[in-house]
Design an enzyme around this catalytic site. Structure first.
Site, PDB file in Angstrom:
ATOM      1  N   ARG A  42       2.065  -6.512  49.724  1.00 13.12           N
ATOM      2  CA  ARG A  42       2.594  -6.114  48.425  1.00 13.12           C
ATOM      3  C   ARG A  42       3.418  -7.161  47.701  1.00 13.12           C
ATOM      4  NH1 ARG A  42       4.969  -0.593  50.624  1.00 13.12           N
ATOM      5  NH2 ARG A  42       4.947  -1.904  52.483  1.00 13.12           N
ATOM      6  N   ARG A  51      -6.143  -4.390  45.401  1.00 11.97           N
ATOM      7  CA  ARG A  51      -5.960  -3.086  46.046  1.00 11.97           C
ATOM      8  C   ARG A  51      -5.951  -1.916  45.063  1.00 11.97           C
ATOM      9  NH1 ARG A  51      -2.943  -1.175  50.104  1.00 11.97           N
ATOM     10  NH2 ARG A  51      -3.408   0.753  49.033  1.00 11.97           N
ATOM     11  N   ASP A  87      -3.750  -2.381  59.715  1.00 11.07           N
ATOM     12  CA  ASP A  87      -2.508  -1.669  60.040  1.00 11.07           C
ATOM     13  C   ASP A  87      -2.588  -1.252  61.498  1.00 11.07           C
ATOM     14  OD1 ASP A  87      -0.006  -0.294  58.653  1.00 11.07           O
ATOM     15  OD2 ASP A  87      -0.786   1.096  60.148  1.00 11.07           O
TER      16      ASP A  87
HETATM   17  O1  CP3 Z   1       2.507  -5.106  51.851  1.00 10.16           O
HETATM   18  C1  CP3 Z   1       2.049  -4.268  52.650  1.00 10.16           C
HETATM   19  O2  CP3 Z   1       2.770  -3.760  53.486  1.00 10.16           O
HETATM   20  C2  CP3 Z   1       0.588  -3.923  52.512  1.00 10.16           C
HETATM   21  C3  CP3 Z   1      -0.020  -2.738  52.934  1.00 10.16           C
HETATM   22  C4  CP3 Z   1       0.456  -1.868  54.050  1.00 10.16           C
HETATM   23  C5  CP3 Z   1       0.305  -2.121  55.446  1.00 10.16           C
HETATM   24  N1  CP3 Z   1       0.752  -1.031  56.134  1.00 10.16           N
HETATM   25  C6  CP3 Z   1      -0.314  -3.301  56.053  1.00 10.16           C
HETATM   26  C7  CP3 Z   1       0.139  -3.750  57.376  1.00 10.16           C
HETATM   27  C8  CP3 Z   1       1.063  -0.622  53.909  1.00 10.16           C
HETATM   28  C9  CP3 Z   1       1.472   0.071  52.639  1.00 10.16           C
HETATM   29  C10 CP3 Z   1       1.245  -0.113  55.231  1.00 10.16           C
HETATM   30  C11 CP3 Z   1       1.777   1.209  55.582  1.00 10.16           C
HETATM   31  C12 CP3 Z   1       2.674   1.186  56.713  1.00 10.16           C
HETATM   32  N2  CP3 Z   1       2.267   1.255  58.047  1.00 10.16           N
HETATM   33  C13 CP3 Z   1       4.046   1.017  56.675  1.00 10.16           C
HETATM   34  C14 CP3 Z   1       4.845   0.801  55.448  1.00 10.16           C
HETATM   35  C15 CP3 Z   1       5.285   2.002  54.719  1.00 10.16           C
HETATM   36  C16 CP3 Z   1       5.734   1.615  53.339  1.00 10.16           C
HETATM   37  O3  CP3 Z   1       5.050   1.973  52.395  1.00 10.16           O
HETATM   38  O4  CP3 Z   1       6.734   0.915  53.233  1.00 10.16           O
HETATM   39  C17 CP3 Z   1       4.495   0.986  58.010  1.00 10.16           C
HETATM   40  C18 CP3 Z   1       5.901   0.801  58.477  1.00 10.16           C
HETATM   41  C19 CP3 Z   1       3.361   1.146  58.851  1.00 10.16           C
HETATM   42  C20 CP3 Z   1       3.309   1.105  60.343  1.00 10.16           C
HETATM   43  C21 CP3 Z   1       3.171  -0.295  60.764  1.00 10.16           C
HETATM   44  N3  CP3 Z   1       2.132  -1.122  60.357  1.00 10.16           N
HETATM   45  C22 CP3 Z   1       4.018  -1.035  61.632  1.00 10.16           C
HETATM   46  C23 CP3 Z   1       5.270  -0.522  62.314  1.00 10.16           C
HETATM   47  C24 CP3 Z   1       3.457  -2.317  61.745  1.00 10.16           C
HETATM   48  C25 CP3 Z   1       3.945  -3.434  62.596  1.00 10.16           C
HETATM   49  C26 CP3 Z   1       4.630  -4.466  61.785  1.00 10.16           C
HETATM   50  C27 CP3 Z   1       5.985  -4.105  61.279  1.00 10.16           C
HETATM   51  O5  CP3 Z   1       6.199  -4.185  60.059  1.00 10.16           O
HETATM   52  O6  CP3 Z   1       6.858  -3.779  62.091  1.00 10.16           O
HETATM   53  C28 CP3 Z   1       2.306  -2.347  60.920  1.00 10.16           C
HETATM   54  C29 CP3 Z   1       1.419  -3.486  60.812  1.00 10.16           C
HETATM   55  C30 CP3 Z   1       0.898  -3.838  59.468  1.00 10.16           C
HETATM   56  N4  CP3 Z   1       0.624  -3.024  58.428  1.00 10.16           N
HETATM   57  C31 CP3 Z   1       0.554  -5.130  59.114  1.00 10.16           C
HETATM   58  C32 CP3 Z   1       0.059  -5.078  57.799  1.00 10.16           C
HETATM   59  C33 CP3 Z   1      -0.483  -6.170  56.946  1.00 10.16           C
HETATM   60  C34 CP3 Z   1       0.753  -6.200  60.149  1.00 10.16           C
HETATM   61  C35 CP3 Z   1       0.301  -7.468  60.166  1.00 10.16           C
HETATM   62  C36 CP3 Z   1       1.182  -8.398  59.408  1.00 10.16           C
HETATM   63  O7  CP3 Z   1       2.302  -8.691  59.876  1.00 10.16           O
HETATM   64  O8  CP3 Z   1       0.758  -8.855  58.362  1.00 10.16           O
END
Ligand code: CP3
Length: 355
Positions: A42, A51, A87
């Site tokens: 983002r 997206r 994710d």
């Molecule tokens: O900018 C973005 O975050 C893009 C899209 C996105 C991802 N996951 C990609 C992602 C979104 C909106 C999510 C949803 C999501 N899933 C959230 C965020 C909620 C929000 O809207 O703020 C969360 C916390 C998750 C669960 C999750 N996904 C965890 C705990 C992790 C491990 C990394 C961390 O932040 O602790 C992920 C991995 C994840 N989701 C990656 C990406 C691109 C990991 C790879 C990286 O580091 O790029």
């Protein structure tokens, strides 16, 4: 293919000798390599554009889109590695768990797992379940040239916390209730998740990922004795499952200062550190034979360019005596970060450490 043969992506000229993989192996580097957790996402206007109108989980299942989003930060920031865009809940969705990613909230699970009968939801993952991952990694390794691609998965504890709570949680009450109240069911749940996670990482390595990171983002909620007893066996199983491929295995969590030694012991080659523990102290806690990754405080990206350089210099100074250092943030890029601050930070680390 036998496990000690190089998978397709590993044979790219130059990838093996990239600064990132050399640092992970604790070899001399031309400069300290840099990548950022959540570098794709983002914070980038070009990401928000592609997206538009596409739900998060749908975007993870379109190989061309995954390829474009993964490449965007590499083009823009000159980082030393790409991280596969996905994710942590994608493999769970792929085996049929009813879940969604709610904007601004995170993963939400329709039927939380809290009983032995619920475990039946967690069947084995096959490569066919995640065909789009294999396809996207094939496209990516062709486009990336020598730049390494990092594959990733959620660690058993962090996945379990979403599955048991039913969504994001501050205190992990249901998760801890299960962990302490029914240790056998908890152990069986984590073991199931270790199997699924291992299969998912193998798919990524076989398709050409040059390194893997296991995200145990929320495991800092646990005391060391509980980590050792209730979590480490499952995470260690995942690391053992991919050991024979010989690709670096990174182990990351937030608020894990007291767990760093155990997280290395679980089988990591590189231990991720957040901003709460300076890297020289982290190295003492982790012990010899492992590289460290980290640990710039992402909140400081919102400060002045001068303050960012001062803080980056502090990280580099604390890392001076390490066997191997991969520069990263202590957690992911915040969504409202100015992308230019990231580009400048990469440039700063590269010029300051050029040898
Ligand atoms: O900018 C973005 O975050 C893009 C899209 C996105 C991802 N996951 C990609 C992602 C979104 C909106 C999510 C949803 C999501 N899933 C959230 C965020 C909620 C929000 O809207 O703020 C969360 C916390 C998750 C669960 C999750 N996904 C965890 C705990 C992790 C491990 C990394 C961390 O932040 O602790 C992920 C991995 C994840 N989701 C990656 C990406 C691109 C990991 C790879 C990286 O580091 O790029």
């Amino acid at each position: 293919m036998s496990a000690n043969q190089s998978p397709a992506g590993q044979q790219q000229t130059g990838t093996h000798d990239s600064a990132f993989l050399r640092a992970c192996r604790r070899e001399p580097v031309p400069h300290t390599p840099v990548w950022f957790m959540r570098q794709a996402g983002r914070s980038l206007p070009e990401y928000r554009k592609v997206r538009e109108g596409i739900p998060m989980l749908d975007s993870c299942m379109r190989p061309e889109l995954v390829t474009e989003i993964t490449l965007q930060p590499v083009r823009r920031h000159n980082v030393d590695a790409a991280i596969y865009y996905s994710d942590i809940v994608v493999p769970l969705k792929a085996i049929g768990i009813d879940l969604d990613i709610k904007p601004g909230v995170g993963p939400v699970i329709a039927d939380p797992i809290r009983s032995r009968a619920d475990l039946a939801q967690l069947r084995d993952l096959t490569p066919e379940d995640v065909w789009y991952v294999t396809e996207a990694i094939g496209l990516l390794t062709a486009e990336l040239g020598p730049t390494p691609l990092i594959g990733f998965a959620g660690a058993p504890f962090t996945l379990a916390s979403y599955l048991v709570e039913g969504g994001p949680s501050r205190n992990h009450e249901h998760t801890k209730a299960l962990m302490y109240g029914d240790p056998q069911l908890w152990a069986d749940l984590l073991d199931r998740l270790a199997e699924i996670t291992s299969a998912f990482l193998k798919v990524q390595i076989e398709a050409g990922a040059s390194a893997v990171q296991l995200f145990d983002s929320w495991v800092g909620a646990l005391a060391p004795a509980d980590y050792r007893r209730s979590v480490m066996p499952a995470s260690a199983k995942v690391f053992r499952a991919v050991e024979s491929y010989g690709v670096p295995r990174i182990h990351f969590g937030v608020g894990t200062g007291e767990l760093l030694g155990l997280m290395g012991e679980a089988g990591a080659d590189v231990v991720g550190v957040d901003w709460r523990v300076p890297l020289d102290e982290a190295a003492r806690r982790v012990g010899p034979g492992k590289a460290l990754q980290g640990n710039f405080d992402p909140a400081i990206l919102f400060s002045t360019p001068e303050a960012i350089e001062v803080k980056a210099r502090e990280v580099l100074d604390a890392a001076a005596g390490l066997e191997g250092h991969v520069f990263n943030l202590g957690h992911g890029v915040p969504p409202t970060t100015d992308p230019d601050a990231l580009t400048r930070l990469v440039e700063y680390v590269h010029t300051q450490t050029a040898r």
